[in-house]
Design a protein around this motif. Structure first.
Motif, PDB file in Angstrom:
ATOM      1  N   GLU B   3       0.819  -1.212   0.000  1.00 17.12           N
ATOM      2  CA  GLU B   3       0.000   0.000   0.000  1.00 17.12           C
ATOM      3  C   GLU B   3       0.854   1.264   0.000  1.00 17.12           C
ATOM      4  O   GLU B   3       2.037   1.239   0.341  1.00 17.12           O
ATOM      5  CB  GLU B   3      -0.920  -0.003   1.218  1.00 17.12           C
ATOM      6  CG  GLU B   3      -0.164   0.110   2.518  1.00 17.12           C
ATOM      7  CD  GLU B   3      -1.068   0.102   3.742  1.00 17.12           C
ATOM      8  OE1 GLU B   3      -2.244  -0.262   3.614  1.00 17.12           O
ATOM      9  OE2 GLU B   3      -0.568   0.444   4.819  1.00 17.12           O
ATOM     10  N   LYS B   5       0.569   5.263   1.441  1.00 17.88           N
ATOM     11  CA  LYS B   5      -0.198   6.110   2.355  1.00 17.88           C
ATOM     12  C   LYS B   5      -0.110   7.567   1.939  1.00 17.88           C
ATOM     13  O   LYS B   5       0.957   8.052   1.548  1.00 17.88           O
ATOM     14  CB  LYS B   5       0.315   5.951   3.782  1.00 17.88           C
ATOM     15  CG  LYS B   5      -0.002   4.593   4.344  1.00 17.88           C
ATOM     16  CD  LYS B   5       0.073   4.586   5.844  1.00 17.88           C
ATOM     17  CE  LYS B   5      -0.255   3.202   6.373  1.00 17.88           C
ATOM     18  NZ  LYS B   5      -0.281   3.175   7.836  1.00 17.88           N
ATOM     19  N   GLU B  61      -5.292  10.297   7.117  1.00 16.03           N
ATOM     20  CA  GLU B  61      -4.489   9.225   6.519  1.00 16.03           C
ATOM     21  C   GLU B  61      -5.358   8.389   5.588  1.00 16.03           C
ATOM     22  O   GLU B  61      -6.315   7.757   6.039  1.00 16.03           O
ATOM     23  CB  GLU B  61      -3.922   8.348   7.632  1.00 16.03           C
ATOM     24  CG  GLU B  61      -3.104   7.174   7.127  1.00 16.03           C
ATOM     25  CD  GLU B  61      -2.891   6.135   8.220  1.00 16.03           C
ATOM     26  OE1 GLU B  61      -1.871   6.235   8.908  1.00 16.03           O
ATOM     27  OE2 GLU B  61      -3.746   5.237   8.395  1.00 16.03           O
ATOM     28  N   THR B  63      -5.316   5.384   2.392  1.00 19.85           N
ATOM     29  CA  THR B  63      -4.456   4.362   1.795  1.00 19.85           C
ATOM     30  C   THR B  63      -4.897   4.066   0.366  1.00 19.85           C
ATOM     31  O   THR B  63      -6.078   4.127   0.035  1.00 19.85           O
ATOM     32  CB  THR B  63      -4.463   3.052   2.606  1.00 19.85           C
ATOM     33  OG1 THR B  63      -5.813   2.606   2.725  1.00 19.85           O
ATOM     34  CG2 THR B  63      -3.886   3.250   3.988  1.00 19.85           C
TER      35      THR B  63
END
Lengths: 105, 105
Positions: B3, B5, B61, B63
């Motif tokens: 991933e 971020k 945040e 993803t």
């Protein structure tokens, strides 16, 4: 309870070598082995394209179980020693801590 | 693959009400429902004690699976509309993207 994330943004000083940067990142990661409340460590180079990074080039993300754990970490002698060395190599630094929270739909 | 971020730090303008902040956070979270490459969203208030937060008070945040997914997100009309409204309420903003990487011992 839920984890707390400690995010440090950094820009290394001009003239710092890649080897020195690699060594500092290893030193940062190694804190997990010495400071009990620090549960994990990851890092990455900034790859954003919006030009809102304000010159920061590296992101360091640590996780803790509690905000008190971060306070213990900050004052831990192993952290204090590392932080002094690390900050000496930084041109810019920014630190935020937060409890990642989901939003109910 | 791993991933990626997308971290946004914000400071809301003085005079913005808590209700307005809550509505903006819900609007941000709602992007997940409209923009396919955005996989998750969390947020939290800064609770750091080191005084290195440079005035930022909120951390967001998201993803993504790829950096290309972030580019798709940024240019998506639903994001563009939200971002215009969101940024209008911010005094300060900083964005970094990174692939969280572990360090081999």
């Amino acid at each position: 309870m839920g984890e707390v994330k400690h995010i440090l943004l950094a820009k290394f000083k001009d003239g710092i070598s890649q080897q020195q940067i690699d060594d500092l990142i290893k030193g940062y990661a190694n804190l997990v082995n010495h400071i009990e409340p620090m549960k994990s460590f990851k890092w990455g180079k900034d790859v954003s394209i919006e030009n809102l990074h304000q010159g920061f080039t590296h992101v360091f993300e640590s996780t803790f179980e509690t905000v008190e754990g971060i306070a213990t970490y900050i004052s831990h002698p192993v952290h204090v020693e590392f932080a002094t060395r690390f900050l000496d190599h930084l041109d810019k630094v920014l630190v935020v801590d937060f409890k990642p929270t989901a939003v109910d739909p």
